[in-house]
Enzyme design. Sequence first.
Site, PDB file in Angstrom:
ATOM      1  N   ARG A  41       0.826  -1.205   0.000  1.00 32.55           N
ATOM      2  CA  ARG A  41       0.000   0.000   0.000  1.00 32.55           C
ATOM      3  C   ARG A  41       0.865   1.262   0.000  1.00 32.55           C
ATOM      4  NH1 ARG A  41      -3.122  -0.824   4.559  1.00 32.55           N
ATOM      5  NH2 ARG A  41      -1.673   0.399   5.792  1.00 32.55           N
ATOM      6  N   SER A 145      -5.684 -18.169   8.543  1.00 29.96           N
ATOM      7  CA  SER A 145      -5.338 -18.445   9.940  1.00 29.96           C
ATOM      8  C   SER A 145      -6.174 -19.586  10.496  1.00 29.96           C
ATOM      9  CB  SER A 145      -5.575 -17.188  10.788  1.00 29.96           C
ATOM     10  OG  SER A 145      -5.407 -17.470  12.171  1.00 29.96           O
ATOM     11  N   TYR A 205     -11.041 -10.437  13.312  1.00 30.90           N
ATOM     12  CA  TYR A 205      -9.971 -11.066  12.544  1.00 30.90           C
ATOM     13  C   TYR A 205     -10.305 -12.527  12.244  1.00 30.90           C
ATOM     14  CZ  TYR A 205      -5.260 -12.681  11.320  1.00 30.90           C
ATOM     15  OH  TYR A 205      -4.171 -13.238  10.680  1.00 30.90           O
ATOM     16  N   LYS A 209     -10.908 -14.254   8.474  1.00 29.66           N
ATOM     17  CA  LYS A 209     -10.124 -15.373   7.957  1.00 29.66           C
ATOM     18  C   LYS A 209     -11.003 -16.594   7.699  1.00 29.66           C
ATOM     19  CE  LYS A 209      -6.136 -13.305   7.841  1.00 29.66           C
ATOM     20  NZ  LYS A 209      -5.481 -13.007   6.541  1.00 29.66           N
TER      21      LYS A 209
END
Length: 286
Positions: A41, A145, A205, A209
Site C-alpha cells: 500500500r 489463519s 480477525y 479469515k
Amino acid sequence: MVYRWWSSDSIAVVTGANRGIGVEIAHQLASHGLTVLLTSRETRVGEKAAKVMQEGGLNVVFHQLDIVDPASIQSLSDWIKEKHGGLDILINNAGVNFNFGSDNSVEFAETVIKTNYFGTKSMVKAMIPLMRPSPFGARIVNVTSRLGRLNGRRNRIANVSLRQQLEDVNSLSEELIDNTVNTFLGQVKDGTWISGGWPQVFTDYSLSKLAANAYTRLMARILSDRPEGHKIYMNCYCPGWVKTAMTEWAGHTSPEDAADTAVWLALLPDQVVSGKFFAERREINF
C-alpha cells in the site's frame, strides 16, 4: 530434487510484501528464480523492500497496491497486462489486525473484514482473467489463519446450522459468505455482536479469515471446471503466530519459516491439490 516447472519468465504477485511474511515470501520466490511483483500500500517502503532484493541480484519489481481500492487493483491489473502479459502465481498476503494479547475490540471490524476478506476476494477476481495458460496450472495461495477454522474446539461460530452451511462446499456460495460477515458487521453497529455466537478470540480477525477460508474452498470448486491447460489451483494456509509487527513481535515463528508453506504450495510440481487448508506443509481441517 524439486522439479522446476517455472522459469525467470514466471510471474508471481505478492500482496502486502513490504515487510513481515509478505516480504519473505517475495524473497523466497525470487530466490527460486521467478520474477516477483512485490506490492504494498505504501510506495516508499515497498520500493525500499524491492531495492534490497534487486541489490541482491533478485528479479523483483515494485508496484503500489491497496487491495481495498478498486482503482488501485485496476492499475495493477493494467500494468501486469501491459508489462508482463499476465501472471502465474498470486499470493494474497495483505491483511490487518488491530487486536493484541487478550484484546477483543471490534472498533476496526469493518476495516478488518473489508481488507482480509473483501480485499482478498477482489484480488482473486481481478487476477483470474490474467492467469496465464500452463500445463502445470496457475496457483493462488491465500494467507489465512487457524483462528478462522469452522470447527475449532474453542474459537468457532456457535450457530451449528450456519457452520454446516459454510462447511458444505457443494452448497457454499459467495452470497452466504458475504451475508455471514455482513450480519456480524450489522451486529457490531447495533451493539449485539457479543451475544451473536461469533468466535471469541480476535472476533473480527477470526471471522475475516473464516470467510477467506470459505471463499478459497468455493473458488477452488468453481475453478476445477476449467479445461486442462487453463487450470487454476487455489489453497490457503496458516503461517502460525509469527514474529512480525502484526503480532507486536510476540509470535514464536520466524517470517522465514512462516513463508515456507506459501512458497511450497505455489511451486508444487504436480499441483493436483486445490481447495485445501495447510499449516507447516501439512493439510489441516477447515
